[in-house]
Design an enzyme around this catalytic site. Sequence first.
Site, PDB file in Angstrom:
ATOM      1  N   ASN A   4      49.203 103.307  21.478  1.00 18.47           N
ATOM      2  CA  ASN A   4      48.658 102.710  20.275  1.00 18.47           C
ATOM      3  C   ASN A   4      47.595 103.654  19.762  1.00 18.47           C
ATOM      4  O   ASN A   4      47.157 104.560  20.434  1.00 18.47           O
ATOM      5  CB  ASN A   4      48.050 101.332  20.557  1.00 18.47           C
ATOM      6  N   ALA A 178      47.741 107.904  32.846  1.00 21.20           N
ATOM      7  CA  ALA A 178      46.475 107.188  33.009  1.00 21.20           C
ATOM      8  C   ALA A 178      46.275 106.191  31.866  1.00 21.20           C
ATOM      9  O   ALA A 178      45.877 105.044  32.082  1.00 21.20           O
ATOM     10  CB  ALA A 178      45.315 108.176  33.072  1.00 21.20           C
ATOM     11  N   TYR A 179      46.553 106.641  30.655  1.00 22.66           N
ATOM     12  CA  TYR A 179      46.450 105.774  29.477  1.00 22.66           C
ATOM     13  C   TYR A 179      47.355 104.543  29.634  1.00 22.66           C
ATOM     14  O   TYR A 179      46.933 103.403  29.459  1.00 22.66           O
ATOM     15  CB  TYR A 179      46.835 106.579  28.241  1.00 22.66           C
ATOM     16  N   GLY A 180      48.624 104.794  29.976  1.00 27.50           N
ATOM     17  CA  GLY A 180      49.569 103.692  30.118  1.00 27.50           C
ATOM     18  C   GLY A 180      49.177 102.724  31.210  1.00 27.50           C
ATOM     19  O   GLY A 180      49.325 101.505  31.067  1.00 27.50           O
TER      20      GLY A 180
END
Length: 274
Positions: A4, A178-180
């Site tokens: 996003n 890491a983001y996910g």
Amino acid sequence: MTPNTDNTSSDRTATASTASTPIGLLTGKVVLITGASRGIGAAAGRLFAAEGATVVLASRSTGALQQLVTEIRADGGVADAVTMDLADRSSIRAAVDRVDELHGRLDAAFNNGAAIQRQPGPLDTTSDDDIEEQFEVNFRAHWTAMTAEYELMRRGGGGAIVNTSSIGSRRANPALPAYGAMKRALNSITETAAVTWAPQGVRVNGITPGGTATEMIDTWEAATPGVVARINASTPLGRMADPREVAELAAWLLSDRATVVTGAIIPIDGGAGA
């Protein structure tokens, strides 16, 4: 996978018209928007105010916030700005306290935070710094904000919270592990909060945008050229969302049109996750 996004990008605008006629969807509500200086958060500030909300805009970028407040007020809306650093728990709590000082209540909150990994790439090359940054901004900040918002809403008899997650939270995310991972954790606490706080009249939902035309996409494109083309090619609608289109979903979830909707994690990705 597509994250996003929460930063504005003028050269990635969606091809479809996203203008809508305000209908007073949020009339009378005091709404806090975090990450409000640009992108989805800024679009939400403009839209929510047009829909009748009294908005409190929170971000580190005080100059951009003040400019947005001036714009909203010039259009007849009601808006204030408060400085908030998503990496600082005391700053988050102070921002919610400021809403209480200004208005004595909080009816709704739209929580945004979208730090992208500094170096997209495989899991085994993801740095500890990336993991720490994702934890602070995309997980712990939401946890802190939600609990502070809940307390103020509970005292006022209820409210609604929407957290901005990501399509990257819904499946394996080799490019941004890491983001996910932190966005998936955010989905979990969103659902848990919905169940825990329902008896107090506080609804909690999440949205998972796909590619959205913002500066965050530009950052990822610069690091990994070809990302934009891949996003468009993998989206059945053939384009990214405009930030206002994402804000429209959040506005509905925060409104009294969605009074029985809680614990939902709703995709808004042009069909990319189907």
